[in-house]
Structures are given as structure tokens and as C-alpha cells.
Design a protein around this motif. Structure first.
Motif, PDB file in Angstrom:
ATOM      1  N   LYS A   1       5.115   5.211  -3.060  1.00 47.49           N
ATOM      2  CA  LYS A   1       4.076   5.940  -3.749  1.00 47.49           C
ATOM      3  C   LYS A   1       3.578   5.129  -4.935  1.00 47.49           C
ATOM      4  O   LYS A   1       4.270   4.238  -5.421  1.00 47.49           O
ATOM      5  CB  LYS A   1       4.605   7.289  -4.251  1.00 47.49           C
ATOM      6  CG  LYS A   1       5.212   8.174  -3.178  1.00 47.49           C
ATOM      7  CD  LYS A   1       5.825   9.420  -3.796  1.00 47.49           C
ATOM      8  CE  LYS A   1       6.447  10.310  -2.746  1.00 47.49           C
ATOM      9  NZ  LYS A   1       7.065  11.520  -3.349  1.00 47.49           N
ATOM     10  N   TYR A   2       2.405   5.475  -5.418  1.00 47.68           N
ATOM     11  CA  TYR A   2       1.851   4.781  -6.567  1.00 47.68           C
ATOM     12  C   TYR A   2       2.813   4.829  -7.749  1.00 47.68           C
ATOM     13  O   TYR A   2       2.950   3.845  -8.484  1.00 47.68           O
ATOM     14  CB  TYR A   2       0.506   5.387  -6.948  1.00 47.68           C
ATOM     15  CG  TYR A   2      -0.089   4.789  -8.192  1.00 47.68           C
ATOM     16  CD1 TYR A   2      -0.711   3.538  -8.158  1.00 47.68           C
ATOM     17  CD2 TYR A   2      -0.042   5.473  -9.413  1.00 47.68           C
ATOM     18  CE1 TYR A   2      -1.250   2.983  -9.299  1.00 47.68           C
ATOM     19  CE2 TYR A   2      -0.582   4.924 -10.553  1.00 47.68           C
ATOM     20  CZ  TYR A   2      -1.191   3.679 -10.501  1.00 47.68           C
ATOM     21  OH  TYR A   2      -1.730   3.124 -11.635  1.00 47.68           O
TER      22      TYR A   2
ATOM     23  N   GLN B   1       0.816  -1.202   0.000  1.00 47.78           N
ATOM     24  CA  GLN B   1       0.000   0.000   0.000  1.00 47.78           C
ATOM     25  C   GLN B   1       0.853   1.257   0.000  1.00 47.78           C
ATOM     26  O   GLN B   1       2.009   1.244   0.427  1.00 47.78           O
ATOM     27  CB  GLN B   1      -0.923   0.024   1.219  1.00 47.78           C
ATOM     28  CG  GLN B   1      -1.978  -1.063   1.234  1.00 47.78           C
ATOM     29  CD  GLN B   1      -2.926  -0.936   2.415  1.00 47.78           C
ATOM     30  OE1 GLN B   1      -3.026   0.121   3.041  1.00 47.78           O
ATOM     31  NE2 GLN B   1      -3.637  -2.007   2.712  1.00 47.78           N
ATOM     32  N   THR B   2       0.274   2.332  -0.477  1.00 47.54           N
ATOM     33  CA  THR B   2       0.944   3.624  -0.447  1.00 47.54           C
ATOM     34  C   THR B   2       1.406   3.938   0.970  1.00 47.54           C
ATOM     35  O   THR B   2       0.655   3.776   1.923  1.00 47.54           O
ATOM     36  CB  THR B   2       0.015   4.730  -0.952  1.00 47.54           C
ATOM     37  OG1 THR B   2      -0.335   4.477  -2.315  1.00 47.54           O
ATOM     38  CG2 THR B   2       0.678   6.095  -0.855  1.00 47.54           C
TER      39      THR B   2
ATOM     40  N   SER C   1      -3.149   2.282  -3.977  1.00 48.29           N
ATOM     41  CA  SER C   1      -3.680   3.385  -3.193  1.00 48.29           C
ATOM     42  C   SER C   1      -5.031   3.052  -2.600  1.00 48.29           C
ATOM     43  O   SER C   1      -5.503   3.721  -1.696  1.00 48.29           O
ATOM     44  CB  SER C   1      -3.780   4.645  -4.059  1.00 48.29           C
ATOM     45  OG  SER C   1      -4.622   4.423  -5.173  1.00 48.29           O
TER      46      SER C   1
END
Length: 126
Positions: free
Chosen positions: A87-88, A13-14, A126
Motif C-alpha cells: 500500500k502507499y 505499484q500499489t 499509486s
């Protein structure tokens, strides 16, 4: 000739963290510069981070500076990439690479990386 195998990729996950490993075979690991590259869908492969043969110099792409840490354990013939605050846009296939020439003191995107692993996929959701 050095042989490289990446591992450690996965879904995260972010904001999460992940550690990639690159196992190297060959007697030259301890004398070459190593680097991490990544390739996102639809984009060209880009330099992420590099480390010289004796870990006295590292170089990071601006977008990962302060978030990623490249390191190596020459006794284990292994390169690492600790990825934090993911981050994505970090989503990509990550590759490790070794320089063609030994005893590289200065590492940068211009370093003559020539031996590549098969890559490990990092997906940041995200």
C-alpha cells in the motif's frame, strides 16, 4: 559485533510485492532476535516485524499482519521480509535490526534491538 546491510528496496505499484533482505556478518546472527523497522517521511521509526533466534516466534505490527512475512536463514546469515499487497502507506525506509541479547525467545516491539543497518527505501506508488 554484528553488522547489517539491507537490500531489495525499490519502487513498486500499489498491490505489488517486494522482498527485502538483510545480510548479517558476525558469529552471533543465529542466536539473536531480528526485526524489521520502518520510518516514513515525517514520522518516527516504527516496528514492523520480528522473529526470534530459532524462528519459533514471529510478531507483526497490525497494519502489516497477513501481508508481510518475516523469515531468516541462519545458514546464510540473512533476514528477509516478504512484502505483499503493498500500500502507499508502506512507503518508508526499512531497517533491519538485531537484538542486543542472545537467545531471545519472545520477540516484540519491546525487544532490545540495538544493532541497525543503514536502511533500504521502499516506495509504493499509486
Amino acid at each position: 559485533q554484528i553488522h547489517l546491510v539491507e537490500s531489495g528496496g525499490g519502487l513498486v505499484q500499489t498491490g505489488g510485492s517486494l522482498r527485502l533482505s538483510c545480510a548479517a556478518s558476525g558469529r552471533t546472527f543465529g542466536s539473536v532476535a531480528m526485526g524489521w523497522f520502518r520510518q516514513a517521511p515525517g514520522k518516527e521509526r516504527e516496528f514492523v516485524a520480528g522473529i526470534n533466534w530459532k524462528s519459533t516466534m514471529t510478531h507483526y505490527e497490525d497494519s502489516v499482519q497477513g501481508r508481510f512475512i518475516i523469515s531468516r536463514d541462519n545458514a546464510k546469515n540473512t533476514l528477509y521480509l516478504q512484502m505483499n499487497s503493498l500500500k502507499y502507506e508502506d512507503t518508508a525506509v526499512y531497517y533491519c535490526a538485531a537484538s542486543k541479547r542472545p537467545y531471545t525467545e519472545v520477540v516484540s516491539p519491546a525487544t532490545d534491538f540495538g544493532s541497525w543497518g543503514q536502511g533500504t527505501l521502499v516506495t509504493v506508488s499509486s
